[in-house]
Design a protein around this motif. Structure first.
Motif, short mmCIF file in Angstrom:
data_model
loop_
_atom_site.label_atom_id
_atom_site.label_comp_id
_atom_site.label_asym_id
_atom_site.label_seq_id
_atom_site.Cartn_x
_atom_site.Cartn_y
_atom_site.Cartn_z
N ASN A 253 0.84 -1.21 0.00
CA ASN A 253 0.00 0.00 0.00
C ASN A 253 0.87 1.26 0.00
OD1 ASN A 253 -2.43 1.50 0.13
ND2 ASN A 253 -2.10 1.84 2.30
N ILE A 254 1.79 1.32 -0.95
CA ILE A 254 2.69 2.48 -1.01
C ILE A 254 2.73 3.04 -2.44
CG2 ILE A 254 4.15 1.61 0.85
CD1 ILE A 254 6.23 0.85 -1.28
N ILE A 255 3.35 4.21 -2.58
CA ILE A 255 3.59 4.78 -3.91
C ILE A 255 5.12 4.79 -4.08
CG2 ILE A 255 3.30 6.81 -5.40
CD1 ILE A 255 0.76 7.49 -3.78
N PRO A 256 5.68 3.78 -4.77
CA PRO A 256 7.14 3.68 -4.85
C PRO A 256 7.81 4.94 -5.41
CG PRO A 256 6.15 1.63 -5.58
CD PRO A 256 5.03 2.61 -5.39
N GLU A 257 7.13 5.68 -6.31
CA GLU A 257 7.72 6.91 -6.88
C GLU A 257 8.06 7.92 -5.79
OE1 GLU A 257 4.70 5.69 -8.07
OE2 GLU A 257 5.73 4.65 -9.71
N HIS A 258 7.33 7.90 -4.67
CA HIS A 258 7.60 8.84 -3.58
C HIS A 258 8.87 8.48 -2.81
CE1 HIS A 258 3.09 10.14 -3.28
NE2 HIS A 258 3.68 10.55 -4.39
N LEU A 259 9.44 7.32 -3.13
CA LEU A 259 10.58 6.82 -2.35
C LEU A 259 11.85 6.73 -3.20
CD1 LEU A 259 8.46 4.15 -0.57
CD2 LEU A 259 9.96 5.70 0.66
N GLU A 260 11.87 7.45 -4.34
CA GLU A 260 12.97 7.27 -5.29
C GLU A 260 14.35 7.50 -4.71
OE1 GLU A 260 12.11 9.24 -8.98
OE2 GLU A 260 10.85 7.54 -9.59
N GLY A 276 7.01 -3.29 -7.11
CA GLY A 276 5.75 -3.45 -7.85
C GLY A 276 5.05 -2.10 -7.96
N GLN A 277 3.79 -2.14 -8.40
CA GLN A 277 3.07 -0.88 -8.59
C GLN A 277 2.77 -0.18 -7.26
OE1 GLN A 277 -0.34 -1.43 -11.04
NE2 GLN A 277 -0.34 0.72 -11.63
N ASP A 278 2.36 -0.98 -6.25
CA ASP A 278 2.05 -0.38 -4.96
C ASP A 278 2.69 -1.13 -3.80
OD1 ASP A 278 0.58 -2.64 -5.02
OD2 ASP A 278 -1.32 -1.73 -4.44
N TYR A 279 3.80 -1.79 -4.09
CA TYR A 279 4.50 -2.51 -3.02
C TYR A 279 5.98 -2.63 -3.37
CZ TYR A 279 4.69 -6.49 -6.20
OH TYR A 279 4.96 -7.28 -7.28
N ILE A 280 6.79 -2.93 -2.36
CA ILE A 280 8.19 -3.28 -2.58
C ILE A 280 8.51 -4.46 -1.67
CG2 ILE A 280 10.62 -2.53 -2.44
CD1 ILE A 280 9.73 0.34 -2.86
N VAL A 281 9.18 -5.46 -2.21
CA VAL A 281 9.62 -6.58 -1.38
C VAL A 281 11.12 -6.43 -1.15
CG1 VAL A 281 9.82 -9.09 -1.18
CG2 VAL A 281 7.84 -8.08 -2.33
N VAL A 282 11.54 -6.59 0.09
CA VAL A 282 12.94 -6.37 0.44
C VAL A 282 13.45 -7.54 1.28
CG1 VAL A 282 12.24 -4.90 2.40
CG2 VAL A 282 14.56 -4.76 1.57
N SER A 283 14.69 -7.92 1.00
CA SER A 283 15.35 -8.96 1.80
C SER A 283 16.74 -8.47 2.15
CB SER A 283 15.46 -10.27 1.02
OG SER A 283 14.18 -10.79 0.79
N GLN A 284 17.24 -8.96 3.26
CA GLN A 284 18.59 -8.59 3.69
C GLN A 284 19.61 -9.25 2.76
OE1 GLN A 284 19.61 -10.34 7.43
NE2 GLN A 284 21.68 -9.51 7.42
N ALA A 285 20.62 -8.48 2.33
CA ALA A 285 21.69 -9.07 1.52
C ALA A 285 22.87 -9.39 2.44
CB ALA A 285 22.11 -8.09 0.43
#
Ligand code: EPU
Length: 418
Positions: A253-260, A276-285
């Protein structure tokens, strides 16, 4: 007093739903009184800052109905009386009542706002804007009386692209006679959200999101239905948590463009993101590279994310550099991060973070909202138990942080102590 206890080292997996933006909602709630009819605002975050604004509304006689994420506000019986210090000092955003009450009644009496102690935070640009519109400002200590016989559109240049001053001038100018032009206006998404809200009520605002905003005054503002945009700072904070200890953590439920700007820095240090369009999936590297960053007004790197991001820098190999250009006192997380094992030095508005350093749990204190978020980030990866005091600061801006983190696997508890 409340404390947070975190047992570090748990991988975060699952989905976190991001709430409506604090810094948008805290402007929309006071702005609602400009309408002559009922206003419904949905996706309002359940945080203590929005509660404090509703308390001010109720004090002024506004009918406030809360139904889960929606607020229905009816200002028909509003009495424009002085807002006491005890209410306005609870948060920074109480200053939006200045613009809104001035815009509607041409008079407002209230105290200097409160908020996080991250710098001197004057309101001279707000007041200069009101004066340009024809208002007279009288100050007696912390108390302000701002009044005008008539508000007239004007050309206003802001010396700094201040978020608060831009929104407050829009609120005061929306019903003024003629056209107001704000130059060097702030461009944050929250400003666009507020301008859209006012336009939904019948205002005539163009250019929000650019550095020139034009406001053609109107006589009446009607009721409307409006939605708060997703909180890019809450989203960014959880992205940082995910980079630190995520194992397929979905920020939804986010707007990824706001987080560039944040995404670009995460990419630079080596964080893997699935956007994605309204989400981001993140994992630790496994390994992160050091970076340099400088906080700036939008679309630059947000000052509100500088503090939690610094924790990620403690896990990067080598020497990272941070420059804080917005506030003069926004490194208060540093002594506590060092106490936990980080190696950070500061000089004026610059910090150097040498990594990678393991962190260990201990007792620390949230000095302000985002310093608190930084300590939560540190607690999530620290060995053993981290106890965070002054949790009230964190609850001002992060909706259900304990529940959200618990749901994705963190060991975190809130405790009431004497
Ligand atoms: N400034 C002035 N004079 C003014 C207004 C601002 O000198 O009249 C200076 C401030 O002292 C500061 C800089 O300009 O050095 C930026 O201030 P701005 O007015 O843009 O910030 P704000 O409206 O006080 C909002 C957010 C902050 C966020 C900043 C910058 C709200 C309620 N607060 O503050 O959010 O850091 O914009 O994006 O919207 C937070 O959420 O943790 C937080 C502090």
């Amino acid at each position: 007093m409340k404390t947070l206890e975190i047992i570090g080292g748990q991988p975060l997996n699952g989905t976190v739903r991001i709430a409506g933006a604090k810094n948008s909602a805290v402007a929309l709630i006071p702005a609602a009184i400009l309408a002559e009819e009922k206003v419904t605002i949905c996706n309002v975050p359940e945080i203590t800052d929005t509660d404090a604004l509703c308390e001010i509304l109720e004090y002024l006689g506004v009918k406030v109905q809360r139904a889960s994420e929606s607020l229905v506000l009816d200002a028909e019986n509003l009495i424009n009386k002085e807002i006491p210090c005890s209410l306005s000092k609870k948060l920074r955003a109480s200053y939006y009542f200045m613009g809104a009450l001035l815009g509607k009644y041409k008079k407002v009496e209230m105290c200097f706002p409160g908020g996080c102690s991250i710098g001197s935070r004057p309101i001279n640009l707000h007041l200069k804007g009101f004066e340009s519109l024809g208002a007279k400002v009288t100050q007696d200590g912390d108390r302000y009386l701002v009044e005008a016989s008539e508000l007239k559109g004007a050309n206003i240049y802001l010396d700094f692209a201040s978020v608060g001053a831009t929104i407050n001038i829009m609120l005061a100018a929306v019903k003024a006679k003629g056209t107001t032009v704000i130059d060097n206006a702030a461009k944050e998404p929250e400003i666009v959200n507020v301008a859209t809200f006012l336009n939904n009520m019948g205002a005539k605002i163009t250019g929000a999101g650019t550095s020139t905003i034009k406001i053609r005054g109107v006589e009446h503002l009607t009721g409307c239905f409006h939605e708060v945009i997703p909180d890019r700072i809450e989203a960014g904070t959880y992205l940082i948590f995910g980079a630190l200890c995520g194992n397929y953590l979905k920020i939804d439920n986010i707007i990824p463009e706001h987080l560039e700007a944040l995404i670009s820095k995460l990419d630079e240090i080596g964080v893997d993101l699935d956007i994605g369009q309204d989400y981001i999936v993140v994992s630790q590297a496994e390994k992160y590279r050091h970076v340099s960053l400088k906080t700036q007004t939008y679309p630059g790197f947000a000052t509100d994310l500088q503090q939690p991001f610094m924790v990620l820098l403690t896990q990067c190999e080598g020497k990272s550099a941070v420059e804080e250009t917005i506030y003069e006192n926004r490194f208060m997380q540093v002594p506590y991060l060092n106490k936990m094992g980080a190696s950070i030095t500061t000089k004026d508005r610059k910090a150097t973070v040498v990594g990678k350093t393991p962190l260990k749990g201990c007792t620390v204190k949230a000095t302000d909202l985002r310093a608190g978020a930084a300590l939560v980030a540190a607690g999530l990866i620290a060995k053993g138990k981290t106890t965070i005091k002054n949790v009230e600061h964190i609850l001002r801006g992060y909706e259900q942080i304990v529940e959200k983190l618990t749901n994705v696997g963190a060991k975190i508890e809130i405790k009431e102590i004497d």
